[in-house]
Design an enzyme around this catalytic site. Structure first.
Site, PDB file in Angstrom:
ATOM      1  N   THR A  75       0.824  -1.204   0.000  1.00 22.31           N
ATOM      2  CA  THR A  75       0.000   0.000   0.000  1.00 22.31           C
ATOM      3  C   THR A  75       0.859   1.256   0.000  1.00 22.31           C
ATOM      4  O   THR A  75       0.434   2.309  -0.481  1.00 22.31           O
ATOM      5  CB  THR A  75      -0.947  -0.009   1.208  1.00 22.31           C
ATOM      6  OG1 THR A  75      -1.687  -1.240   1.209  1.00 22.31           O
ATOM      7  CG2 THR A  75      -1.921   1.147   1.179  1.00 22.31           C
ATOM      8  N   TYR A 163       6.542 -11.514   5.024  1.00 17.50           N
ATOM      9  CA  TYR A 163       5.362 -11.067   4.276  1.00 17.50           C
ATOM     10  C   TYR A 163       5.065 -12.119   3.206  1.00 17.50           C
ATOM     11  O   TYR A 163       5.781 -12.220   2.210  1.00 17.50           O
ATOM     12  CB  TYR A 163       5.665  -9.710   3.660  1.00 17.50           C
ATOM     13  CG  TYR A 163       4.524  -9.002   2.972  1.00 17.50           C
ATOM     14  CD1 TYR A 163       3.212  -9.466   2.997  1.00 17.50           C
ATOM     15  CD2 TYR A 163       4.770  -7.811   2.287  1.00 17.50           C
ATOM     16  CE1 TYR A 163       2.196  -8.796   2.367  1.00 17.50           C
ATOM     17  CE2 TYR A 163       3.752  -7.121   1.645  1.00 17.50           C
ATOM     18  CZ  TYR A 163       2.469  -7.621   1.689  1.00 17.50           C
ATOM     19  OH  TYR A 163       1.449  -6.948   1.049  1.00 17.50           O
ATOM     20  N   LYS A 191       3.044 -11.446   8.106  1.00 16.24           N
ATOM     21  CA  LYS A 191       1.896 -10.760   7.518  1.00 16.24           C
ATOM     22  C   LYS A 191       1.305 -11.731   6.507  1.00 16.24           C
ATOM     23  O   LYS A 191       1.925 -12.061   5.494  1.00 16.24           O
ATOM     24  CB  LYS A 191       2.282  -9.454   6.838  1.00 16.24           C
ATOM     25  CG  LYS A 191       1.062  -8.745   6.235  1.00 16.24           C
ATOM     26  CD  LYS A 191       1.413  -7.465   5.507  1.00 16.24           C
ATOM     27  CE  LYS A 191       0.156  -6.866   4.873  1.00 16.24           C
ATOM     28  NZ  LYS A 191       0.448  -5.679   4.045  1.00 16.24           N
ATOM     29  N   VAL A 231      -2.573  -6.169   9.767  1.00 15.79           N
ATOM     30  CA  VAL A 231      -1.923  -5.079   9.045  1.00 15.79           C
ATOM     31  C   VAL A 231      -2.892  -4.709   7.933  1.00 15.79           C
ATOM     32  O   VAL A 231      -3.032  -5.426   6.952  1.00 15.79           O
ATOM     33  CB  VAL A 231      -0.558  -5.488   8.464  1.00 15.79           C
ATOM     34  CG1 VAL A 231       0.038  -4.339   7.658  1.00 15.79           C
ATOM     35  CG2 VAL A 231       0.398  -5.919   9.573  1.00 15.79           C
TER      36      VAL A 231
END
Length: 323
Positions: A75, A163, A191, A231
């Protein structure tokens, strides 16, 4: 700085075990807090990094319930920000939020050596942790994926968040690989954007990794089986509403938690599942609200007027429901 952790609320379990009279699953400690926002990277209208805007946005997010900020992730448009901009962003946000929130810096690249360089720079700039995506494009086998994460964790003194987002990287961090990585003292969290509930439960049951839901529609589902928190991209627009899910669950109000999750569904769908990347939709909502965001960088393109109007209408309906 030691990253803030959220003390367990009454009725919420920890890794130590389940309190008598409750049915909540064992939950690992939350090394960076529970409610984390995958913050956009504000740019000026001419496309430069807007450090002042990033500070204002970070302050708002923390005031509205975020106890951690993830910078330079998906993002945050990390593929199109320079190494220097990434470090500047960490320093600016650290100055703005001080010790009120943890800062996790996205440093993942397709190049192990470059990732190590970014990790060291983030540590020097004041980050509390590192977000490291699986190496993309090259599609390395699992032994190489494992070696990649271990080398980064060995090179830096900060705790590391793996991630796992195979839909973007083309490479999964398989559950067995994740379990082996959990043996490293600085690999502490995940994540999770793998959309593999079975795999997530396997890792949760066989490791002490703190899982963070990286897909907003999975916040309650993962939290209910022992994840540490989330998150969230949608938290850029609605931080209090996301946090309400966790707060309700922690208080024992599971029905209320479900209500909060379902109430967010229209905004989650419009921001994350309507054909536009989350960076585009988050900046569209923030811009419409007069908050720091600015344009996206190419190859991304801004949302058109119709999309912006639809996003804003969905957001306003959510706010009206809880006013």
């Amino acid at each position: 700085m030691t990253p803030p952790t959220t003390p367990p609320a009454t009725g919420v379990t920890t890794a130590a075990g389940t309190p008598p009279g409750t049915s909540h699953p064992t939950r690992a400690a939350a090394p960076f807090g529970r409610a984390l926002c995958a913050m956009v990277t504000p740019f000026t209208e001419t496309g430069e990094l807007d450090a002042d805007g990033a500070q204002r946005l970070a302050e708002r997010l923390v005031a509205e319930g975020c106890d951690g900020l993830v910078l330079s992730g998906t993002t945050g448009e990390s593929p199109t920000t320079t190494d220097a901009e990434k470090a500047t962003l960490v320093r600016a946000v650290r100055e703005a939020v001080g010790d009120r929130a943890s800062i996790v810096a996205g440093v993942g690249t397709a190049d192990t050596r470059h990732t190590v360089e970014l990790a060291l720079a983030a540590e020097k700039a004041g980050a509390d942790g590192l977000l490291v995506v699986a190496p993309y494009y090259s599609r390395p086998p699992q032994d190489a994926v494992e070696a990649h994460f271990r080398k980064i964790a060995d090179a830096c003194g900060l705790p590391l968040v793996v991630y796992d987002i195979p839909g973007r990287t083309g490479t999964r961090v398989e559950p067995e690989t994740m379990i082996r990585l959990s043996e490293h003292p600085r690999i502490v969290a995940v994540k999770d954007c793998a959309y593999d509930l079975l795999g997530t439960q396997k890792v949760l049951s066989r490791s002490e990794l703190a899982y963070y839901a990286g897909c907003d529609e999975y916040v309650l589902a993962l939290y209910a089986i022992g994840a540490a928190g989330y998150v969230s991209t949608v938290a850029n627009a609605a931080p209090r509403h996301l946090r309400a899910i966790l707060d309700a669950f922690d208080s024992g109000d599971t029905a209320g938690a479900g209500h909060h999750q379902r109430r967010l569904l229209p905004l989650i769908e419009s921001m994350m599942a309507a054909g536009l990347p989350g960076a585009v939709t988050a900046k569209a909502v923030l811009g419409a609200l007069g908050l720091p965001a600015g344009p996206v960088r190419a190859p991304l393109r801004p949302a058109d007027r119709h999309a912006v109007d639809g996003l804003l209408a969905t957001y306003e309906r959510l706010v009206a429901e809880v006013s």
